[in-house]
Design a protein around this motif. Structure first.
Motif, PDB file in Angstrom:
ATOM      1  N   PHE B 159       7.757   8.057 -22.606  1.00 31.79           N
ATOM      2  CA  PHE B 159       7.356   6.847 -23.328  1.00 31.79           C
ATOM      3  C   PHE B 159       6.804   5.833 -22.328  1.00 31.79           C
ATOM      4  O   PHE B 159       7.288   5.744 -21.201  1.00 31.79           O
ATOM      5  CB  PHE B 159       8.552   6.199 -24.036  1.00 31.79           C
ATOM      6  N   THR B 160       5.815   5.066 -22.761  1.00 29.79           N
ATOM      7  CA  THR B 160       5.424   3.922 -21.942  1.00 29.79           C
ATOM      8  C   THR B 160       6.495   2.856 -22.148  1.00 29.79           C
ATOM      9  O   THR B 160       7.193   2.868 -23.163  1.00 29.79           O
ATOM     10  CB  THR B 160       4.067   3.366 -22.402  1.00 29.79           C
ATOM     11  N   GLU B 163       6.276   1.305 -25.522  1.00 25.78           N
ATOM     12  CA  GLU B 163       6.755   2.171 -26.606  1.00 25.78           C
ATOM     13  C   GLU B 163       8.273   2.219 -26.648  1.00 25.78           C
ATOM     14  O   GLU B 163       8.880   2.217 -27.706  1.00 25.78           O
ATOM     15  CB  GLU B 163       6.252   3.603 -26.395  1.00 25.78           C
ATOM     16  N   GLU B 164       8.854   2.273 -25.462  1.00 25.73           N
ATOM     17  CA  GLU B 164      10.291   2.414 -25.397  1.00 25.73           C
ATOM     18  C   GLU B 164      10.999   1.247 -26.068  1.00 25.73           C
ATOM     19  O   GLU B 164      12.087   1.398 -26.608  1.00 25.73           O
ATOM     20  CB  GLU B 164      10.719   2.542 -23.930  1.00 25.73           C
TER      21      GLU B 164
END
Lengths: 383, 173
Positions: B159-160, B163-164
Motif C-alpha cells: 500500500f502507499t 492508501e494505508e
C-alpha cells in the motif's frame, strides 16, 4: 520462499474462510491483493456481514450465496433507513383472553404468547413466526396441543437450533415446579427429551424470568429452601439429569444474573455474603462440567456496591462447539423455514436485575469462553 | 527432465491387487505408489482414467519436490479406504472443514512447508487436505496484528502511505 499470495485465489479464499470474521479487517490491511480478495469474495463479505450483525447463516436454504448477500445488504439498509416498512397486523390467538397473558419475542422472529383459552382455568401457548418479506419468511402460527396445569405466568425460552421450547410450571401452592421439554415446531413432547417430557425441579423455587438453554443444557436460578440464598441449577434437558445445583459450593451467595457462554460454561454475577454480613460482588466463569471456577478481581470500590449486570452476547463469537454435530439450523423445524439467514440462535442473555440503591450503571459485554479462556470485549463500570 | 518410463502393470502381492503408479517429483525422484492410495486425488484419478482409455501407463510428473510429495503420500496412505465427505465429488461441500485430530498433528509443520503442502494438495485436487491446511494456516494468523500476519504469510505491504490510511482500505464490513 513460499507465500500465501502465490497460491490460487480459490485456495486463498478457503484459508480466509477458515478465519474468524474479526481477523479479516486486519488481514485486509496486509496488502493489496488480500484486500481485493476479501472485498471481491461474496462468501467472505456475506460472513462478515452476518457476523457484524449477530446473525447466522441457514445452510439449508437453496438460495445461491450471491442472492443471500444481496438480501443481507438490503436487510441492513432497511434497518438503517427504516425503508419498506409495512404494518403487519397480528391476529389474536384462537380463544384469546387477556387472563394470565404474557408474550415474549425471541430471535428468528418467534413470538410466544401464553394466555388462558376462553378464560378457562388453565393456560396454553401460542407460537407465531413473524413474517419477513426481505428474508422471505412466511407467517406461521401454531399452538401447544394441551393446557398444562400451572402455566399461568410461565418462565419460558426457546432454542430454535434444537427445535426446543422449554417452560416452567408451578403447582397452585408453589410447592412443586416442573420444566417442560417440548418441540418448538409442534408443541408436543420433544422427541429427544425425557420420556415424560418433564424435568422435576427437586430442590428450591425458580424465580425471575431466567430459563436459559445452550446445547444439551438448560439452567435457571432457584431459591433454596432457606430463602435468602440462591443458586443456578443446570440440567441436561435430553436426559432430565441434573448437572449441577450450585455454581458456588460451600459459600453463602446470591446470584444476580447468569448466562451460558457455551455448553460447558456459564458466566455469572453474584453476591457473596462475607463474615460480618458484608456483601461482596463478583463476576465469574464456572465450568459446570468440571466444576472449575474463575473469578475476575473487581476493584474494591465496585465489589462493595450493589451490582447491576446485563449480559450481551455476539453470536459471531459463539464457538461452534455449542451445537455439537449439527450446523446451526439443521434440525427439522429450521430446515422447513428455508430462510437465507436468521438472527442468532444462541442464548442471548437478557437479564437485568436492579438492586435497590444501585448508584450507577455497569455493563459487561462477554463474548465467549472457550477451553478455559474467556474473552471480554468490553467491561465498563460507570459509577 | 525425467525420462518417460513405462510402468510395469504388475500387482503387489498380499496387499490386495492395487496397481502401481510412478510419480516423478520436481527434483526428479521416482516414487512408486499403489494406485488406490492416490485415488483420493482427483488429478491422479483423471490421469489413471486417461491411461485406461489409451491402455498406456506412464509416469506422472508433478511440479513439487519429493519432500512435499512424500508428505502428501503419507496423508493419502493414512486415509486409504476412508470416506471423507470433502473428497466426494458428488457430495455437497461442507461449510467448514471438519477438524481431524490426526491432520492437526500431521500438519504441525512450519509455515513454508504448510504452504507447499496446500499448493500440492490443490494441484492434486485433494479437497480434504486443502481444507485441513487452510484451517491450519488460519490458526496461525488468528488474533494476530496486521504486521504479524504479513510476517507469517510472507506478504509485503504494497500500500502507499496514503492508501494505508484511507478509509477505503479499511474494513467496511
Amino acid at each position: 520462499m513460499p507465500n500465501l499470495l502465490l497460491l490460487p485465489t480459490e485456495v486463498v479464499v478457503m484459508v480466509l474462510g477458515s478465519l474468524n470474521w474479526d481477523d479479516l479487517p486486519n488481514l485486509k490491511l496486509t496488502c493489496r491483493r488480500l484486500n481485493h480478495i476479501i472485498k471481491d469474495s461474496v462468501i467472505l463479505q456475506y460472513r462478515m456481514g452476518l457476523a457484524a450483525n449477530g446473525m447466522l447463516d441457514c445452510p439449508d436454504g437453496e438460495l445461491p450465496m450471491g442472492s443471500k448477500l444481496e438480501i443481507l445488504q438490503r436487510h441492513h439498509q432497511a434497518w438503517r433507513d427504516l425503508s419498506g416498512l409495512e404494518p403487519f397486523e397480528l391476529p389474536q390467538p384462537v380463544g384469546f383472553s387477556e387472563t394470565g397473558y404474557i408474550m415474549a419475542l425471541f430471535s428468528h422472529g418467534i413470538l410466544v404468547q401464553t394466555y388462558a383459552r376462553n378464560r378457562g382455568p388453565n393456560s396454553t401457548i401460542c407460537i407465531t413466526r413473524l413474517p419477513s418479506k426481505l428474508r422471505q419468511v412466511e407467517y406461521r402460527r401454531w399452538y401447544l396441543h394441551d393446557e398444562p396445569l400451572g402455566l399461568r405466568y410461565p418462565d419460558l425460552t426457546i432454542d430454535a437450533s434444537h427445535d426446543l421450547l422449554l417452560f416452567v410450571t408451578s403447582s397452585a401452592d408453589r410447592s412443586s415446579h416442573d420444566i417442560h421439554v417440548r418441540s418448538l415446531s409442534t408443541g408436543r413432547p420433544h422427541p429427544e427429551g425425557p420420556v415424560s417430557a418433564i424435568i422435576k425441579i427437586q430442590h428450591g423455587t425458580p424465580f425471575g424470568a431466567g430459563t436459559q438453554t445452550c446445547g444439551d443444557y438448560t439452567g435457571l436460578m432457584v431459591y433454596s429452601e432457606e430463602g435468602s440464598m440462591n443458586h443456578v441449577s443446570i440440567w441436561n434437558w435430553k436426559t432430565g439429569v441434573i448437572q449441577t445445583e450450585s455454581a458456588l459450593p460451600g459459600q453463602p451467595s446470591r446470584f444476580i444474573a447468569f448466562c451460558f457462554l457455551d455448553d460447558s460454561h456459564i458466566f455469572s454475577a453474584q453476591c457473596l455474603f462475607t463474615p460480618g454480613n458484608a456483601e461482596l460482588f463478583q463476576l465469574g466463569v464456572y465450568n459446570f462440567r468440571t466444576a472449575r471456577h474463575l473469578y475476575f478481581a473487581l476493584p474494591a470500590s465496585v465489589a462493595n456496591q450493589p451490582l447491576e449486570v446485563q449480559f450481551l452476547q455476539n453470536a459471531a463469537h459463539h464457538p461452534q462447539t455449542s451445537i455439537p454435530d449439527h450446523g446451526p439450523f439443521e434440525t427439522m423445524s429450521y430446515a422447513s423455514l428455508l430462510e437465507p439467514f436468521s438472527t442468532s440462535s444462541v442464548p442471548r442473555a437478557k437479564q437485568t436485575l436492579l438492586s435497590p440503591g444501585a448508584s450507577g450503571e455497569r455493563i459487561v459485554l462477554a463474548s465467549h469462553a472457550h477451553e478455559e479462556t474467556l474473552r471480554l470485549d468490553v467491561v465498563e463500570f460507570l459509577v | 527432465m525425467p525420462t518417460i518410463v513405462s510402468v510395469d502393470d504388475s500387482t503387489v502381492p498380499g496387499e490386495g491387487s492395487s496397481r502401481l503408479l510412478l510419480l516423478v517429483s520436481s527434483d526428479n525422484k521416482h516414487i512408486v505408489v499403489e494406485e488406490d492410495i492416490m485415488s483420493r486425488s482427483r488429478f491422479i484419478s483423471k490421469q489413471v482414467e486417461g491411461f485406461e482409455a489409451t491402455s498406456q501407463r506412464h509416469a506422472i510428473l508433478l511440479p513439487f519436490s519429493s519432500f512435499v510429495l512424500n508428505k502428501v503420500i503419507e496423508y493419502c496412505s493414512h486415509y486409504r479406504g476412508y470416506y471423507l465427505l470433502e473428497d466426494d465429488p458428488d457430495a455437497a461441500p461442507p461449510g467448514r472443514s471438519p477438524v481431524r485430530e490426526w491432520d492437526q498433528e500431521f500438519l504441525d509443520v512450519d509455515r513454508n512447508m504448510l504452504l507447499r503442502i496446500i499448493k500440492a494438495a490443490h494441484y492434486l485436487e485433494i479437497k480434504s487436505l486443502v481444507g485441513s491446511c487452510a484451517r491450519a494456516i488460519a490458526d496461525m494468523i488468528r488474533g494476530k496484528t496486521t504486521e504479524e500476519m504479513r510476517e507469517i504469510l510472507g506478504v509485503e505491504n504494497d500500500f502507499t502511505p496514503e492508501e494505508e490510511h484511507s478509509p477505503s482500505s479499511k474494513c467496511t464490513g
